[in-house]
Scaffold this motif. Structure first.
Motif, mmCIF file in Angstrom:
data_model
loop_
_atom_site.group_PDB
_atom_site.id
_atom_site.type_symbol
_atom_site.label_atom_id
_atom_site.label_comp_id
_atom_site.label_asym_id
_atom_site.label_seq_id
_atom_site.Cartn_x
_atom_site.Cartn_y
_atom_site.Cartn_z
ATOM 1 N N LEU A 163 0.823 -1.202 0.000
ATOM 2 C CA LEU A 163 0.000 0.000 0.000
ATOM 3 C C LEU A 163 0.860 1.256 0.000
ATOM 4 O O LEU A 163 0.636 2.187 -0.788
ATOM 5 N N LEU A 164 1.874 1.291 0.871
ATOM 6 C CA LEU A 164 2.754 2.459 0.927
ATOM 7 C C LEU A 164 3.589 2.569 -0.346
ATOM 8 O O LEU A 164 3.849 3.675 -0.838
ATOM 9 N N LEU A 165 4.023 1.425 -0.884
ATOM 10 C CA LEU A 165 4.773 1.442 -2.133
ATOM 11 C C LEU A 165 3.944 2.083 -3.239
ATOM 12 O O LEU A 165 4.450 2.876 -4.038
ATOM 13 N N ARG A 166 2.662 1.756 -3.262
ATOM 14 C CA ARG A 166 1.756 2.320 -4.260
ATOM 15 C C ARG A 166 1.661 3.834 -4.111
ATOM 16 O O ARG A 166 1.747 4.586 -5.096
ATOM 17 N N GLU A 167 1.496 4.311 -2.876
ATOM 18 C CA GLU A 167 1.360 5.744 -2.637
ATOM 19 C C GLU A 167 2.633 6.496 -3.030
ATOM 20 O O GLU A 167 2.581 7.565 -3.641
ATOM 21 N N GLN A 168 3.780 5.916 -2.685
ATOM 22 C CA GLN A 168 5.035 6.609 -2.953
ATOM 23 C C GLN A 168 5.409 6.585 -4.427
ATOM 24 O O GLN A 168 6.121 7.476 -4.911
ATOM 25 N N PHE A 169 4.911 5.562 -5.150
ATOM 26 C CA PHE A 169 5.214 5.512 -6.585
ATOM 27 C C PHE A 169 4.727 6.763 -7.303
ATOM 28 O O PHE A 169 5.445 7.322 -8.144
ATOM 29 N N TYR A 170 3.513 7.192 -6.985
ATOM 30 C CA TYR A 170 2.951 8.311 -7.727
ATOM 31 C C TYR A 170 3.700 9.615 -7.448
ATOM 32 O O TYR A 170 3.781 10.486 -8.312
ATOM 33 N N GLN A 171 4.272 9.737 -6.256
ATOM 34 C CA GLN A 171 5.103 10.914 -5.979
ATOM 35 C C GLN A 171 6.372 10.872 -6.840
ATOM 36 O O GLN A 171 6.773 11.882 -7.440
ATOM 37 N N ILE A 172 6.998 9.688 -6.914
ATOM 38 C CA ILE A 172 8.211 9.542 -7.725
ATOM 39 C C ILE A 172 7.879 9.709 -9.207
ATOM 40 O O ILE A 172 8.635 10.329 -9.959
ATOM 41 N N ARG A 173 6.728 9.163 -9.626
ATOM 42 C CA ARG A 173 6.342 9.268 -11.034
ATOM 43 C C ARG A 173 6.181 10.723 -11.466
ATOM 44 O O ARG A 173 6.604 11.116 -12.551
ATOM 45 N N LYS A 179 10.803 15.518 -15.377
ATOM 46 C CA LYS A 179 12.191 15.542 -15.847
ATOM 47 C C LYS A 179 12.426 14.591 -17.027
ATOM 48 O O LYS A 179 13.558 14.363 -17.427
ATOM 49 N N ASN A 180 11.313 14.028 -17.573
ATOM 50 C CA ASN A 180 11.409 13.117 -18.717
ATOM 51 C C ASN A 180 12.326 11.936 -18.414
ATOM 52 O O ASN A 180 13.227 11.590 -19.177
ATOM 53 N N GLN A 181 12.067 11.262 -17.274
ATOM 54 C CA GLN A 181 12.920 10.170 -16.829
ATOM 55 C C GLN A 181 12.154 8.847 -16.787
ATOM 56 O O GLN A 181 10.925 8.810 -16.737
ATOM 57 N N THR A 182 12.915 7.763 -16.782
ATOM 58 C CA THR A 182 12.380 6.405 -16.659
ATOM 59 C C THR A 182 12.516 5.929 -15.218
ATOM 60 O O THR A 182 13.516 6.210 -14.558
ATOM 61 N N ILE A 183 11.507 5.210 -14.730
ATOM 62 C CA ILE A 183 11.564 4.646 -13.373
ATOM 63 C C ILE A 183 11.595 3.126 -13.459
ATOM 64 O O ILE A 183 10.635 2.508 -13.932
ATOM 65 N N PRO A 184 12.672 2.467 -13.047
ATOM 66 C CA PRO A 184 12.688 1.002 -12.983
ATOM 67 C C PRO A 184 11.903 0.486 -11.766
ATOM 68 O O PRO A 184 12.025 1.011 -10.667
ATOM 69 N N ILE A 185 11.095 -0.535 -12.005
ATOM 70 C CA ILE A 185 10.335 -1.222 -10.954
ATOM 71 C C ILE A 185 10.847 -2.656 -10.888
ATOM 72 O O ILE A 185 10.849 -3.362 -11.896
ATOM 73 N N LEU A 186 11.288 -3.111 -9.722
ATOM 74 C CA LEU A 186 11.826 -4.460 -9.577
ATOM 75 C C LEU A 186 10.933 -5.291 -8.664
ATOM 76 O O LEU A 186 10.483 -4.814 -7.624
ATOM 77 N N VAL A 187 10.670 -6.522 -9.061
ATOM 78 C CA VAL A 187 10.026 -7.502 -8.193
ATOM 79 C C VAL A 187 11.020 -8.632 -7.962
ATOM 80 O O VAL A 187 11.536 -9.221 -8.917
ATOM 81 N N GLN A 218 20.627 -2.371 2.371
ATOM 82 C CA GLN A 218 22.038 -1.987 2.260
ATOM 83 C C GLN A 218 22.442 -1.677 0.822
ATOM 84 O O GLN A 218 23.383 -0.919 0.588
ATOM 85 N N CYS A 219 21.718 -2.242 -0.150
ATOM 86 C CA CYS A 219 22.071 -2.056 -1.558
ATOM 87 C C CYS A 219 21.450 -0.803 -2.166
ATOM 88 O O CYS A 219 21.836 -0.410 -3.274
ATOM 89 N N LEU A 220 20.489 -0.187 -1.479
ATOM 90 C CA LEU A 220 19.698 0.876 -2.085
ATOM 91 C C LEU A 220 20.162 2.259 -1.665
ATOM 92 O O LEU A 220 20.775 2.439 -0.606
ATOM 93 N N GLY A 221 19.822 3.238 -2.494
ATOM 94 C CA GLY A 221 20.113 4.628 -2.180
ATOM 95 C C GLY A 221 19.003 5.261 -1.369
ATOM 96 O O GLY A 221 17.955 4.651 -1.128
ATOM 97 N N GLU A 222 19.218 6.512 -0.954
ATOM 98 C CA GLU A 222 18.264 7.195 -0.091
ATOM 99 C C GLU A 222 16.924 7.409 -0.770
ATOM 100 O O GLU A 222 15.882 7.436 -0.112
ATOM 101 N N THR A 223 16.907 7.584 -2.078
ATOM 102 C CA THR A 223 15.656 7.864 -2.775
ATOM 103 C C THR A 223 14.957 6.606 -3.275
ATOM 104 O O THR A 223 13.870 6.681 -3.840
ATOM 105 N N ASP A 224 15.580 5.433 -3.087
ATOM 106 C CA ASP A 224 14.970 4.179 -3.521
ATOM 107 C C ASP A 224 14.028 3.661 -2.438
ATOM 108 O O ASP A 224 14.230 3.907 -1.249
ATOM 109 N N ILE A 225 13.016 2.918 -2.851
ATOM 110 C CA ILE A 225 12.012 2.394 -1.918
ATOM 111 C C ILE A 225 11.935 0.886 -2.084
ATOM 112 O O ILE A 225 11.815 0.380 -3.204
#
Length: 598
Positions: A163-173, A179-187, A218-225
């Motif tokens: 649920l939180l992942l869903r909410e935060q996606f739209y902010q990142i999107r 900025k005309n950028q691509t967002i990678p989504i990993l499962v 540990q593998c992710l950056g501050e802006t990654d979720i």
């Protein structure tokens, strides 16, 4: 001591006010802007707020509105600080709920007098009621925070949930779109985790998932979720988006796409985990979709990433795959094929073919391997390579395997009743089939019902089956041998290939995989391996069958090295029961056997 919050963007003015308040034993808190001021007001719940009117981003009126609209801070005395003394400005602030106005510059006495007056008036108006209300409101806020945590976070790993992942996606999107950028989504799906869960138990499995979550973070950056999606799956949205490909770029595909983080995640998860002094090894499969190429919303993007992840698992796991339409089409075809497979079993669309096995001493047919074929009413003959893995995955291999066993046994009995030469029929066993608790009893029942001597049935096992539970497998094979069945090891050399298996298990026959037979004697490596396998098997009193023999030089070499039997297109492809029966009736034999080399 009373707590005073000072919201002022001019550092010199703010520091002067804080120094004045410190001299009269107030607890003074400073905020350099309106946003931080609102945050501190909600966190600290001060006894009074001093706030500048003219501030960038969020001005004093915005702060006042936020304070008054929050039940926990709604009644806090609020004094505006302004360099403007216009009546219209003062009236506007009072209309919005300000308690007083101080025009800058003001003297120490004016400041303290205004504060004392507001605090006294507030105490007279609210007194104990206000304190109790604030206490209750603080408790409500605490409950609300706990409820928010329960709704938005996973209780085991403390990671955000879907649920939180869903909410935060739209902010990142929204930021990425601007900025005309691509967002990678990993499962990320852990490979074979259900087996580990059964082995170590739910408690240790939960601890393992917690360690996995820590490694992902540990593998992710501050802006990654990163979020936990369900039992053994995690989702990641990369906040550090990448530029969209331009028309001149090569199209993104599994061949020319890469994501270094995905490989890092795989390598990190593959490192051993420790549970109670034991090492546990995990691997993962990762599927990747990208906004906006693969979808505009979180639902299609997650679905497509899951499709890619399932494809990675089908390819053996411990890898990552990008989503493509071809993958989805293939999986849809598999779903349709699965449905047809179920109906095919009900409609008796499966037939058993027989590939002869020839003695290299006499050239005569001495046995055959039973091979299932699917005669689809519309698609014709479907390759076993297409439907056998699907049958294994779905569990349909068990009814299909029993169909082959029963059909082969019934066919051998008919040939015997017709007076044809008796031949042994080899039937491949699947892992699921062999692991059935009542497999031995069921097999004995089948041959008893058909009135077939068990010695005419040979059971072929692969090395994968043997290593699952060695002690249990040995006991089961001994029981089958005691019942009269022959046992052969299929595809030797392609799996674990341990000499200890040949010594421990009660085999009668060893089958050399076709990959070692091809191109001998021209291929020196295959020549050496095939020769070593034949010698080793004979030392252990095992018969050897070479599979996939297709050329005269291959046959000549096998005869020279005293291989016992061969199976391959040089003599015959797999044929129908009627064709095989004709071979037996005609006494077909291999035309050229280089006997002189034996």
């Amino acid at each position: 001591m009373k707590k005073i919050l000072v919201i002022e963007d001019e550092e010199l003015v703010r520091n002067n006010i804080l120094e004045i308040l410190d001299t009269v034993d107030f607890v003074a808190i400073g905020a350099p802007n309106g946003h931080l001021g609102v945050q501190l007001a909600q966190q600290q719940v001060p006894d009074l707020i001093l706030c500048d009117v003219m501030m960038p981003e969020l001005d004093g009126y915005g702060v006042l509105s936020a304070v008054r609209n929050n039940p926990a801070t709604a009644t806090i005395p609020f004094i505006f600080l302004t360099a403007k003394g216009e009546k219209t400005d003062i009236r506007e602030g009072m209309n919005q709920g300000a308690d007083d106005y101080l025009t800058k510059p003001f003297r120490r006495k004016e400041l303290l007098g205004a504060i004392e007056a507001r605090l006294a008036k507030h105490a007279a108006m609210y007194g104990g009621y206000a304190r109790e209300k604030n206490r209750l409101m603080a408790s409500l806020q605490q409950v609300e925070a706990q409820l928010n945590t329960a709704i938005h976070y996973d209780g085991l790993t403390q990671l955000p949930n879907q649920l939180l992942l869903r909410e935060q996606f739209y902010q990142i999107r929204d930021r990425a779109a601007a900025k005309n950028q691509t967002i990678p989504i990993l499962v990320i799906g852990l490979d074979r985790f259900s087996r580990i869960n059964k082995t170590v138990g739910p408690g240790d499995a939960d601890r393992l998932l917690q360690q996995v979550a820590e490694r992902l973070l540990q593998c992710l950056g501050e802006t990654d979720i990163v979020a936990r999606l369900n039992a053994d799956r995690f989702g990641i949205i990369l906040g550090s988006a990448t530029p969209k490909p331009t028309q001149s770029d090569r199209p993104l595909s599994p061949e020319n796409s890469s994501l270094p983080l995905a490989q890092t995640l795989l390598e990190t998860i593959a490192q051993p985990f420790r549970l109670d002094g034991h090492e546990i090894f995990l691997t993962a499969s990762i599927g990747i979709s990208r906004y906006p190429q693969d979808g505009d919303g979180i639902d299609p993007l997650m679905k497509n990433a899951n499709v890619a992840m399932s494809h990675a698992k089908q390819l053996g796991g411990n890898q990552y795959q990008f989503y493509t339409r071809e993958i989805e089409t293939s999986q849809l075809e598999d779903l349709i094929l699965e449905a047809n497979l179920r109906y095919g079993l009900e409609r008796s669309e499966f037939v058993v073919y027989y590939q002869p096995v020839v003695s290299l001493e006499t050239g005569k047919i001495v046995s055959a391997e039973a091979l299932v074929r699917w005669q689809h009413p519309e698609k014709g003959l479907i390759s076993p390579g297409k439907f056998i893995p699907l049958a294994e995955e779905t569990g349909l291999i068990m009814p299909l395997g029993e169909l082959v066993l029963r059909t082969a046994c019934e066919q051998v009995r008919r040939w015997q009743s017709a007076g044809l030469p008796s031949v042994r029929i080899a039937v491949n066993l699947s892992l699921r089939q062999f692991n059935l608790p009542d497999f031995s009893q069921n097999l004995a029942r089948i041959v008893r019902e058909i009135d077939l001597d068990p010695r005419w049935l040979e059971l072929e096992l692969t090395e994968t089956i043997l290593v699952q539970n060695v002690a249990e497998t040995i006991e089961k094979l001994k029981k089958l041998k005691a019942l009269g069945f022959s046992i052969s090891l299929d595809d030797f050399g392609t799996g674990y290939s341990s000499l200890s298996y040949l010594q421990q298990f009660p085999f009668d026959t060893l089958k050399i995989d076709r990959c070692f037979v091809q191109n001998i004697p021209r291929n020196s490596t295959n020549t050496a391996l095939t020769n070593a396998i034949i010698q080793m098997a004979h030392c252990l009193n095992l018969k050897v069958i070479a599979e996939g023999v297709e050329t005269e030089p291959e046959l000549a070499y096998l005869c020279e090295k005293n291989c016992d039997k061969m199976q391959g297109y040089l003599f015959s492809r797999p044929v129908s029961a009627a064709e095989f029966e004709a071979m037996l009736a005609n006494g077909d034999r291999m035309a050229v056997i280089p006997v002189q080399s034996r």
